[in-house]
Write a protein that holds these residues in place. Structure first.
Motif, short mmCIF file in Angstrom:
data_model
loop_
_atom_site.label_atom_id
_atom_site.label_comp_id
_atom_site.label_asym_id
_atom_site.label_seq_id
_atom_site.Cartn_x
_atom_site.Cartn_y
_atom_site.Cartn_z
N PRO A 94 51.67 56.94 10.90
CA PRO A 94 52.69 57.84 10.06
C PRO A 94 53.98 56.94 10.05
O PRO A 94 54.38 56.28 11.10
N LYS A 95 54.73 57.13 9.04
CA LYS A 95 56.31 56.40 9.03
C LYS A 95 56.98 57.26 7.89
O LYS A 95 56.61 58.09 7.49
N HIS A 96 58.39 57.33 8.10
CA HIS A 96 59.24 57.65 7.25
C HIS A 96 59.57 56.85 5.97
O HIS A 96 59.64 57.47 4.97
N SER A 97 59.80 55.57 6.17
CA SER A 97 60.17 54.79 5.18
C SER A 97 60.06 53.34 5.43
O SER A 97 59.44 53.11 6.79
N GLY A 98 60.10 52.38 4.57
CA GLY A 98 59.76 51.00 4.75
C GLY A 98 58.28 50.73 5.06
O GLY A 98 57.32 51.36 4.61
N VAL A 99 57.99 49.75 5.75
CA VAL A 99 56.64 49.26 5.94
C VAL A 99 56.11 49.82 7.60
O VAL A 99 54.86 50.06 7.39
N TYR A 100 56.74 50.00 8.54
CA TYR A 100 56.52 50.14 9.78
C TYR A 100 57.24 51.33 10.25
O TYR A 100 58.51 51.50 10.10
N ALA A 101 56.79 51.87 11.16
CA ALA A 101 57.44 52.66 12.38
C ALA A 101 56.94 52.22 13.51
O ALA A 101 56.15 51.48 13.87
N ALA A 102 57.71 52.73 14.54
CA ALA A 102 57.26 52.53 16.07
C ALA A 102 56.48 53.28 16.54
O ALA A 102 56.95 54.63 16.65
N GLN A 103 55.47 52.68 17.31
CA GLN A 103 54.36 53.82 17.90
C GLN A 103 54.86 53.64 19.43
O GLN A 103 54.16 52.53 19.94
N LEU A 104 54.91 54.60 20.18
CA LEU A 104 55.23 54.54 21.57
C LEU A 104 53.89 55.25 22.14
O LEU A 104 53.74 56.59 22.12
N LYS A 105 52.93 54.78 22.82
CA LYS A 105 51.75 55.13 23.02
C LYS A 105 51.41 54.95 24.79
O LYS A 105 51.37 53.68 25.12
N SER A 106 51.54 56.05 25.40
CA SER A 106 51.32 55.96 27.00
C SER A 106 49.84 55.58 27.21
O SER A 106 48.82 55.93 26.38
N ARG A 107 49.48 54.90 28.29
CA ARG A 107 48.03 54.23 28.48
C ARG A 107 48.14 53.86 30.37
O ARG A 107 49.05 53.87 30.79
N GLY A 108 46.85 53.95 30.57
CA GLY A 108 46.73 53.24 31.79
C GLY A 108 46.49 51.87 31.83
O GLY A 108 45.84 51.42 30.70
#
Length: 400
Positions: free
Chosen positions: A195-209
C-alpha cells in the motif's frame, strides 16, 4: 584654553574613549554618540579638576527569535513608569505597534504573528514618551521540508536497499546494512508499490529474524535520519543520528499503516523496570514507534551525525532525549494496535518545545516497526508502512 579640556568615558565592555569639550553658555559640554543602549557608563571630566558621572542608557532592542509565521521580540528599558511597546514592519508596510510585557528577568517581551516565511522585517522598542530604541532587522524562517519525504528515491547497488538516489546525499538510512551482512535478502526496509499514499513507492519497515553465526537475532524494520556507521559484532549496530536542519516546525505529518505481531524475540537485558512493564515479554503485542527530536548540537570529529549510538551497549549506548541538554523539541507516536484500514491513514506528531529561543542545528527522526528493537525485542510479524512525510509550520508552538 579648550585644547586641554575633554571628557573620558567607558563602560564595562569598552575601553576609555576621549572627546573634546566645548564651552557653551559657561558650561563645558560634549555629546556622546554611538553608545550601547541599556548600558552603564562612567564619565571623567578632565580640566582644572576631575569629576566622575555615572549613567545608564535607557533602551535596547534585543535580538528576536523569528520562526516561520511568528516571532518573539525582546528589549530592555531602564526607566520606570512609562508604557513600553514594540513596533515592527516589513519593507512594504508602516510600523505596527504591539504591547510589551515586562518579564521577571527585567526584559520586555512580545509575540507577533502573520509573518511570511522567509520575509524580512525590522523592529524596535518604543515608549509612550516618544523614545525610540535601536532598529533590529530579522528574517522569518523558511518552511523547509525533508529530502525524499515521499520515499520515492531508492537504490540497491549491492545487497542492502538504500533510501536515497544515486546522485543524492544520505539523509535517510536504515539497519539494512547490518541485516544484509550475512543474507543478501535480509533488508528490513524496502520500497513497495502497495500500500502507498501517493507516487510510486512507500517505505515498508518489516521486522524479521536475521541469521548470524548459526543462530538468528532480531532486527526491527527501521528508518532514520542519519547514517549507518558499522556493525558491532553480532550484538548491535553503530549509528549516527541527525541531519542538518535549522528551522522550527510545529508538527510532523505523514501517512502510515501498521500491522503488529506477537513478540517472539524478547531480551530484557539492560531494560529499566519501567520499560519491562510496557509489555516486552513473548506473547505481548509489538508496538510501532516514530519519534522526532530537534536539537542544537556540535558534530564530534569523525562522526557523520551529532548523536552516536551503539545498541550493543544497552542501555548506555542508546539515546534518551530526556537526558540530552541539547534538545529543543520532541514529539512521538506510539502505535499499539493495528490500523483499521487496508490503506495508509494520516498521522500527526506535535513537537513539544522546551526552549523557544534556541535555534536547532539538526533534526532526528527515527521510525521502527518494533519499538524495542534496540533491545532485540519484538515480533518478526510486525510491519510498518510509511509515505509522504511533511513538516507543518503553525502560528504558535506547543510548549512544555
Amino acid at each position: 584654553m579648550s585644547d586641554g579640556i575633554y571628557f573620558e568615558y567607558s563602560s564595562d565592555n569598552d575601553l576609555n574613549k576621549t572627546i573634546q569639550a566645548q564651552l557653551v553658555d559657561g558650561k563645558w559640554m560634549a555629546q556622546l554618540e554611538n553608545l550601547s543602549p541599556a548600558t552603564k557608563y562612567k564619565v571623567w571630566f578632565k580640566g582644572n579638576e576631575e569629576t566622575v558621572k555615572e549613567f545608564t542608557t535607557e533602551s535596547v532592542t534585543l535580538e528576536p527569535s523569528p520562526w516561520a509565521y511568528f516571532a518573539f521580540l525582546y528589549g530592555k528599558y531602564s526607566k520606570a513608569g512609562e508604557e513600553v511597546k514594540f513596533e515592527y514592519k516589513s519593507s512594504s508596510s508602516s510600523w505596527i505597534q504591539v504591547p510589551a510585557i515586562l518579564r521577571t528577568d527585567g526584559t520586555y517581551y512580545a509575540s507577533i504573528s502573520g509573518l511570511i516565511p522567509g520575509g524580512e522585517y525590522q523592529y524596535r522598542l518604543v515608549t509612550t514618551e516618544g523614545m525610540e530604541g535601536n532598529i533590529v532587522s530579522f528574517k522569518a524562517e523558511e518552511e523547509l521540508q525533508l529530502p525524499n519525504a515521499g520515499f520515492e528515491n531508492w537504490q540497491k547497488p549491492k545487497n542492502p536497499w538504500l533510501i536515497y538516489g544515486t546522485d543524492e546525499d544520505i539523509f535517510w538510512d536504515s539497519g539494512n546494512h547490518g541485516a544484509t551482512t550475512l543474507s543478501a535478502s535480509g533488508s528490513v526496509t524496502t520500497p513497495v508499490e502497495s500500500p502507498k499514499h501517493s507516487g510510486v513507492y512507500a517505505a515498508q519497515l518489516k521486522s524479521r529474524g536475521v541469521w548470524a553465526l548459526f543462530s538468528t537475532i532480531f532486527a526491527g524494520g527501521n528508518m532514520f535520519t542519519g547514517e549507518y556507521i558499522g556493525t558491532s559484532g553480532t550484538s548491535g549496530a553503530i549509528l549516527d543520528f541527525g541531519r542538518p536542519f535549522e528551522t522550527r516546525p510545529s508538527k510532523l505529518t505523514g501517512w502510515y499503516k501498521y500491522a503488529p505481531g506477537v513478540i517472539d524475540y524478547s531480551n530484557t537485558s539492560g531494560m529499566s523496570d519501567e520499560l519491562k512493564s510496557e509489555g516486552v515479554a513473548k506473547g505481548d503485542t509489538d508496538k510501532a514507534h516514530i519519534w522526532v527530536v530537534l536539537g542544537n548540537w556540535t558534530v564530534a570529529e569523525g562522526q557523520k551525525g551529532p548523536v552516536r549510538i551503539n545498541n550493543a551497549s544497552r542501555p548506555g549506548g542508546l539515546y534518551d532525549y530526556k537526558t540530552d541538554e541539547n534538545v529543543i523539541a520532541y514529539g512521538e507516536l506510539v502505535q499499539t494496535t493495528a490500523t483499521s484500514d487496508d490503506n495508509l491513514i494520516p498521522f500527526e506528531i506535535k513537537l513539544n518545545y522546551f526552549n523557544l529561543e534556541r535555534k536547532p542545528t539538526h533534526i532526528i527522526i527515527v521510525c521502527s516497526a518494533s519499538k524495542y528493537a534496540d533491545y532485540f525485542t519484538g515480533s518478526t510479524s510486525s510491519t510498518l508502512w510509511l509515505d509522504d512525510f511533511e513538516l507543518i509550520y503553525d502560528d504558535s508552538p506547543l510548549t512544555n
